[in-house]
Design a protein around this motif. Structure first.
Motif, PDB file in Angstrom:
ATOM      1  N   ARG A 467       0.567  -1.206   0.124  1.00 31.80           N
ATOM      2  CA  ARG A 467       0.230   0.130   0.067  1.00 31.80           C
ATOM      3  C   ARG A 467       0.865   1.128  -0.131  1.00 31.80           C
ATOM      4  O   ARG A 467       0.615   2.275  -0.674  1.00 31.80           O
ATOM      5  CB  ARG A 467      -1.135   0.151   1.193  1.00 31.80           C
ATOM      6  N   SER A 471       0.982   3.857  -3.387  1.00 30.56           N
ATOM      7  CA  SER A 471       0.425   5.366  -2.971  1.00 30.56           C
ATOM      8  C   SER A 471       1.365   6.336  -3.157  1.00 30.56           C
ATOM      9  O   SER A 471       1.143   7.460  -2.923  1.00 30.56           O
ATOM     10  CB  SER A 471      -0.101   5.001  -1.529  1.00 30.56           C
ATOM     11  N   GLU A 485      -7.182   2.407  -5.392  1.00 33.37           N
ATOM     12  CA  GLU A 485      -8.486   3.072  -4.850  1.00 33.37           C
ATOM     13  C   GLU A 485      -8.484   3.474  -3.322  1.00 33.37           C
ATOM     14  O   GLU A 485      -7.735   2.795  -2.599  1.00 33.37           O
ATOM     15  CB  GLU A 485      -9.555   2.181  -4.968  1.00 33.37           C
ATOM     16  N   SER A 486      -9.179   4.831  -3.180  1.00 32.53           N
ATOM     17  CA  SER A 486      -8.980   5.144  -1.746  1.00 32.53           C
ATOM     18  C   SER A 486      -9.782   4.165  -0.906  1.00 32.53           C
ATOM     19  O   SER A 486      -9.473   4.078   0.349  1.00 32.53           O
ATOM     20  CB  SER A 486      -9.682   6.526  -1.632  1.00 32.53           C
ATOM     21  N   THR A 487     -10.876   3.727  -1.413  1.00 30.80           N
ATOM     22  CA  THR A 487     -11.821   2.759  -0.376  1.00 30.80           C
ATOM     23  C   THR A 487     -12.009   1.507  -1.192  1.00 30.80           C
ATOM     24  O   THR A 487     -13.136   1.299  -1.751  1.00 30.80           O
ATOM     25  CB  THR A 487     -13.071   3.490  -0.166  1.00 30.80           C
ATOM     26  N   GLY A 491     -11.180  -3.444   2.375  1.00 33.41           N
ATOM     27  CA  GLY A 491     -10.115  -3.244   2.960  1.00 33.41           C
ATOM     28  C   GLY A 491      -8.654  -3.288   2.284  1.00 33.41           C
ATOM     29  O   GLY A 491      -7.765  -3.250   3.134  1.00 33.41           O
ATOM     30  N   ARG A 496      -6.640   1.853  -9.207  1.00 32.59           N
ATOM     31  CA  ARG A 496      -7.914   2.927  -9.533  1.00 32.59           C
ATOM     32  C   ARG A 496      -8.476   2.324 -10.984  1.00 32.59           C
ATOM     33  O   ARG A 496      -7.708   2.206 -11.801  1.00 32.59           O
ATOM     34  CB  ARG A 496      -7.300   4.432  -9.742  1.00 32.59           C
TER      35      ARG A 496
END
Length: 539
Positions: A467, A471, A485-487, A491, A496
């Motif tokens: 992650r 990121s 993806e942010s969410t 989890g 994206r």
């Protein structure tokens, strides 16, 4: 055996310049091993580097599966096998091409193990060893799937013997009758005795007396081999696309100036030439061509540039040469991340090294072309020196029907390009060093890690590491971007959807145009290069 990783793809007694040497082939590299000292004395050496004046063809540079010297009867001939193909080289002529690449069927006795379409009927390439002594002079021994075939180099592709069970010709221990991984000769007092390796065991064999001289664990007789056994590892595979944007042409260097008197006519030959008589056509780069020769040259240069990078000891790059139209070479598979979980951000170092090496490789292609060529104008072809070779010739003719003198200037024509290195996607790969690697898209990373890591805390630690690395990706604009993806669902990790990025092109009139690319533009480079067209301009 499934739990017995083979440390090498092939083992071959080295040439006469290394009398105690073995060449150990592993992937796209090879090593020189000294049998007396049990030590690696050279390597890793990329297979892309020439053997003397010759070089292995592109197909064989990513790795070979078997190799053989033709022995004292044909001491100049060495043959390399890759899948069902082979390629022979002549050591006396500086490792020049002797035969191939071509299929084994109809050329080697080992073809008895091939299907009618030329592919192996069962997986795996035969282990090959040259014959010694009066009986086996001019012969090649082949071992595969517990069977033995003998090839006679003097009479051609029909087997001299076999296929027969190994035990009918070789009095070897039971474990060697079903599988032989390597076969090579010893050194010193045992220079004509054969070392057979099967899994974790070896025997030293006197083929004249058909007798085992010594046997035991490979780790005891060849302890240095252990360092080459593949270890399980996790790595990221990043998929890159190299896209080229073609811009406007412009005028470059002034080559010649000529005036045309009133009522006169001028004829000029506009010539691109070279003093390199071996060059038959203009060299091309990845900017203007995707043909096989150009792309292979690019990959060779990229291999060289990456291997000289400081990070090359920690990271490896695999090049997957697939192309699509004029958009460029797709699937430049990014750095293998041998992840030290305490070294956050090193993935970005690998990405930067790939970008720099890719652009440097294109630049060296362009520089070679510029260095080899010259542009001139001639009034007649007779003026062209016999010492040069014409690569491109254009004819210019103009009549001045006016009552004034006209002046023409002849310029080299320049073409502008922009190359974008675009990160398209990321997958997680696990390799145990033995079986085919397991690949998972990011949403499946959790499941893959749970399958291969026993400790749930280690699974969570690796997920956190991934992650972090995905990121914080720096784009061509210097900004930090996230590929994730942010969410994401559950989890976990997910790329994206429909990720796009823009590159702003400044046009000649000062206006700007945004070019959109699917994926993240990791790096960009601008070029202005000659087209090797001469443009006349009336002043």
């Amino acid at each position: 055996m499934a739990d017995d990783p083979r440390p090498f793809d092939a083992v071959l007694n080295a040439d006469a310049s290394h009398p105690n040497g073995l060449w150990l082939f592993k992937g796209s590299e090879y090593y020189l091993y000294d049998l007396l000292d049990d030590a690696v004395v050279e390597g890793p050496i990329p297979l892309t580097q020439p053997w003397g004046a010759g070089a292995l063809p592109q197909l064989f540079r990513s790795g070979i599966h078997s190799a053989v010297w033709s022995g004292p009867a044909f001491p100049n001939l060495w043959t390399f096998f890759k899948d069902e193909m082979y390629y022979s080289m002549d050591a006396v002529r500086g490792w020049a091409q002797a035969e191939g690449p071509r299929g084994i069927l109809g050329a080697w006795a080992a073809g008895v193990w091939a299907a009618p379409d030329g592919t192996w009927m069962t997986p795996g390439v035969p282990v090959a060893l040259h014959g010694m002594g009066t009986r086996f002079d001019g012969m090649i021994h082949f071992f595969k799937d517990g069977k033995y075939v003998r090839h006679n180099l003097r009479t051609g592709s029909r087997p001299e013997a076999g296929p027969i069970p190994i035990g009918e010709e070789w009095d070897l221990p039971e474990m060697f009758l079903d599988r032989i991984d390597y076969a090579f000769y010893g050194t010193g007092a045992h220079e004509e005795d054969i070392n057979f390796i099967s899994g974790e065991n070896y025997v030293l064999y006197d083929f004249r007396r058909r007798q085992v001289i010594d046997q035991g664990p490979v780790a005891k007789r060849f302890p240095v081999f252990a360092q080459f056994i593949d270890r399980p590892q996790l790595f990221l595979a990043e998929d890159y696309d190299m896209a080229t944007l073609v811009g406007p042409v412009s005028l470059g260097r002034l080559i010649d100036t000529r005036s045309i008197g009133a009522g006169s006519k001028i004829q000029k030959f506009l010539v691109t030439e070279t003093t390199d008589t071996s060059l038959q056509n203009l060299r091309q780069s990845m900017l203007d061509s995707q043909d096989t020769q150009v792309t292979e040259d690019f990959y060779d240069r990229l291999d060289t540039n990456l291997s000289s990078d400081e990070s090359s000891d920690s990271y490896r790059y695999q090049l997957n040469a697939q192309f699509h139209g004029e958009a460029g070479a797709t699937s430049l598979w990014g750095g293998e991340v041998n992840a030290d979980l305490n070294a956050q951000g090193q993935t970005e170092t690998v990405r930067s090294s790939l970008s720099q090496a890719a652009f440097k490789s294109i630049g060296s292609q362009l520089e070679q072309t510029r260095r080899e060529t010259h542009q001139k104008t001639y009034d007649s072809l007779a003026e062209i020196s016999s010492t040069v070779h014409v690569l491109k010739k254009e004819f210019f003719e103009e009549t001045n029907a006016s009552d004034r003198v006209r002046v023409y200037e002849f310029y080299e024509q320049l073409q502008s390009y922009i190359t974008l290195l675009v990160l398209r996607g990321v997958v997680l790969v696990y390799s145990d060093g033995v079986t085919r690697p397991k690949t998972a898209q990011l949403p499946g990373a959790q499941r893959l890690l749970e399958d291969v890591l026993a400790d749930p805390q280690e699974v969570a630690r690796v997920i956190d590491y991934l992650r972090q690395e995905l990121s914080n990706v720096t784009g061509h604009d210097g900004q930090v971007h996230s590929l994730l993806e942010s969410t994401p669902p559950d989890g976990g990790l997910a790329l994206r959807n429909n990720m796009t990025s823009r590159y702003t092109v400044v046009l000649p009139d000062g206006s700007q145009q945004d070019v959109s690319q699917a994926g993240l533009i990791k790096a960009a480079h601008s070029w202005v290069e000659p087209t090797f067209t001469i443009t006349p301009v009336q002043t």
